[in-house]
Write an enzyme that holds these catalytic residues in place. Structure first.
Site, PDB file in Angstrom:
ATOM      1  N   GLU A   1       3.783   0.717   1.988  1.00  0.00           N
ATOM      2  CA  GLU A   1       4.323   0.164   1.923  1.00  0.00           C
ATOM      3  C   GLU A   1       4.409  -1.285   2.389  1.00  0.00           C
ATOM      4  O   GLU A   1       5.569  -1.947   3.842  1.00  0.00           O
ATOM      5  CB  GLU A   1       6.067   0.426   1.659  1.00  0.00           C
ATOM      6  CG  GLU A   1       5.847   1.586   0.717  1.00  0.00           C
ATOM      7  CD  GLU A   1       7.378   2.368   0.626  1.00  0.00           C
ATOM      8  OE1 GLU A   1       7.874   2.051  -1.019  1.00  0.00           O
ATOM      9  OE2 GLU A   1       7.994   2.860   1.081  1.00  0.00           O
TER      10      GLU A   1
ATOM     11  N   GLU B   1       8.683  14.493   7.581  1.00  0.00           N
ATOM     12  CA  GLU B   1       7.646  13.547   7.447  1.00  0.00           C
ATOM     13  C   GLU B   1       6.511  13.288   8.200  1.00  0.00           C
ATOM     14  O   GLU B   1       5.302  13.690   7.970  1.00  0.00           O
ATOM     15  CB  GLU B   1       8.215  11.801   7.161  1.00  0.00           C
ATOM     16  CG  GLU B   1       7.111  11.426   6.478  1.00  0.00           C
ATOM     17  CD  GLU B   1       8.279   9.770   6.755  1.00  0.00           C
ATOM     18  OE1 GLU B   1       8.357   9.210   7.523  1.00  0.00           O
ATOM     19  OE2 GLU B   1       8.395   9.392   5.444  1.00  0.00           O
TER      20      GLU B   1
ATOM     21  N   ASP C   1       1.102  -1.271   0.179  1.00  0.00           N
ATOM     22  CA  ASP C   1       0.402  -0.093   0.010  1.00  0.00           C
ATOM     23  C   ASP C   1       1.039   1.373   0.160  1.00  0.00           C
ATOM     24  O   ASP C   1       2.169   1.172  -0.050  1.00  0.00           O
ATOM     25  CB  ASP C   1      -0.781   0.046   1.462  1.00  0.00           C
ATOM     26  CG  ASP C   1      -0.322  -0.390   2.601  1.00  0.00           C
ATOM     27  OD1 ASP C   1       0.969  -0.019   3.037  1.00  0.00           O
ATOM     28  OD2 ASP C   1      -1.357  -0.180   3.484  1.00  0.00           O
TER      29      ASP C   1
END
Ligand code: BGC
Length: 360
Positions: free
Chosen positions: A160, A316, A157
């Protein structure tokens, strides 16, 4: 400098001369690689703020990288047509080196969403600026044949993970990509008919197996939600904001996964302890903006901006509110501090800023 201006500057400065966008320039596990998924949203961000040349160069790079693999695609497709099961390790990669090679490092390499997201972003960019990206045709056609043949397979997905599942966010990206490819008008007649039929197959499958309690599910047959599902509403419009399933999906993701302006990936996340992701705040804000709720969208934009380092770089994820605090250290030991700057975070900031009329 405003965060819009800084984001444009970071992305421009770090874009490779080849056109590739590195995911994060110095982060140990991403260094030297470009992802179709990340890059497509980065290109969408800069395209909206007038960096036409930068987005053109990224799309031309993708078209070259995918077009160079047209022979591999055709051989995979014909093996599958002969009834062979193609091993995951022989499918196209998820990420490429900045000069367009497969790369020698191990990765969770079978992911279909990036190919769809790239086609979607290419079409958005071309339509916005009223011109085609020169030389993109071969890559567009190869990506389309690849998705048309393999959309129904389980794959890793957005995060990962879970190669054994069929992920609804991945299906949403494929659906948007196939429709975009048809709209680009470069497919042969048979390719176009097959792509349109595959897109209908995706939509029918999600309707049958991807909806639970009136909202989308993380994978077919499962019960969890995942923040990547936001993209199935805006921008991919598999279920648009006005559709009850679209509206319920956004509401459920926000209820389960959003905290004080930041957004977790999914409740069982343990990566770096499962913090809140800057780019996901961008997707939730984008959904609010597109559904006519600018004040709610603004709250997410402001939270994103508040996560910038003193230099203006966006990470992130942030680690102040963790779902699995005791799992953070193992990732620090394995890969070092959280990826910063993450270009996808900056790309999402640019998109949401544009939705709200915030310019450089
Ligand atoms: C994330 C992916 C992302 C990649 C590069 C991974 O940790 O799970 O969604 O594409 O980093 O940013």
């Amino acid at each position: 400098m405003s965060l819009v201006a800084h984001s444009l500057d970071v992305i421009k400065r770090l874009q490779s001369p080849t056109g590739a966008y590195p995911a994060s320039p110095t982060f140990s596990a991403y260094r030297g690689y470009s992802w179709l998924r990340d890059g497509a949203f980065v290109a969408e961000g800069v395209s909206r703020h007038g960096d036409v040349a930068g987005a053109d160069a990224f799309h031309a790079w993708c078209a070259r990288v995918v077009g160079d693999r047209a022979g591999q695609v055709d051989s995979l497709v014909s093996r599958a047509a002969r009834g062979q099961t193609v091993p995951v390790s022989e499918m196209l990669p998820t990420r490429f080196t900045l000069d367009g090679m497969d790369g020698a490092d191990e990765w969770w390499d079978f992911q279909l969403d990036g190919y769809g997201t790239w086609l979607w972003a290419l079409r958005e960019h071309s339509a916005r600026h009223g011109k085609a990206v020169p030389g993109a045709e071969k890559g567009v056609r190869a990506a389309t044949r690849y998705l048309t043949a393999f959309w129904h397979l389980p794959c890793y997905d957005w995060w990962e993970e879970h190669v054994e599942q069929r992920h609804v966010a991945t299906l949403g990206a494929i659906h948007a990509g196939l429709r975009a490819a048809v709209a680009l008008g470069v497919l042969g007649a048979a390719e176009e008919a097959a792509a349109a039929e595959a897109a209908e197959g995706v939509a029918a499958l999600v309707e049958r197996e991807g909806v639970a309690s009136g909202r989308l599910r993380k994978w077919l047959g499962g019960d969890a939600v995942d923040a990547s599902l936001l993209a199935c509403v805006v921008p991919f419009a598999l279920y648009p904001a006005g559709h009850p399933v679209g509206a319920a999906t956004v509401a459920e993701v926000e209820r389960q996964l959003a905290r004080d302006g930041g957004v977790h990936r999914y409740l069982a996340d343990t990566f770096y302890g499962g913090g809140r992701w800057v780019l996901l705040a961008g997707f939730l804000g984008w959904n609010h903006a597109a559904a006519g709720r600018p004040a709610e969208a603004r709250r997410y934009l402001d939270w994103m901006a508040a996560q910038a380092t003193p230099e203006g770089d966006l990470p992130e994820q942030v680690s102040d509110l963790l779902l699995a605090p005791d799992r953070r250290q193992e990732w620090l030991d394995r890969w070092g501090p959280v990826a910063t700057p993450l270009l996808w975070s900056h790309g999402m900031y640019l998109i949401l800023a544009d939705e709200l009329g915030v310019r450089a």
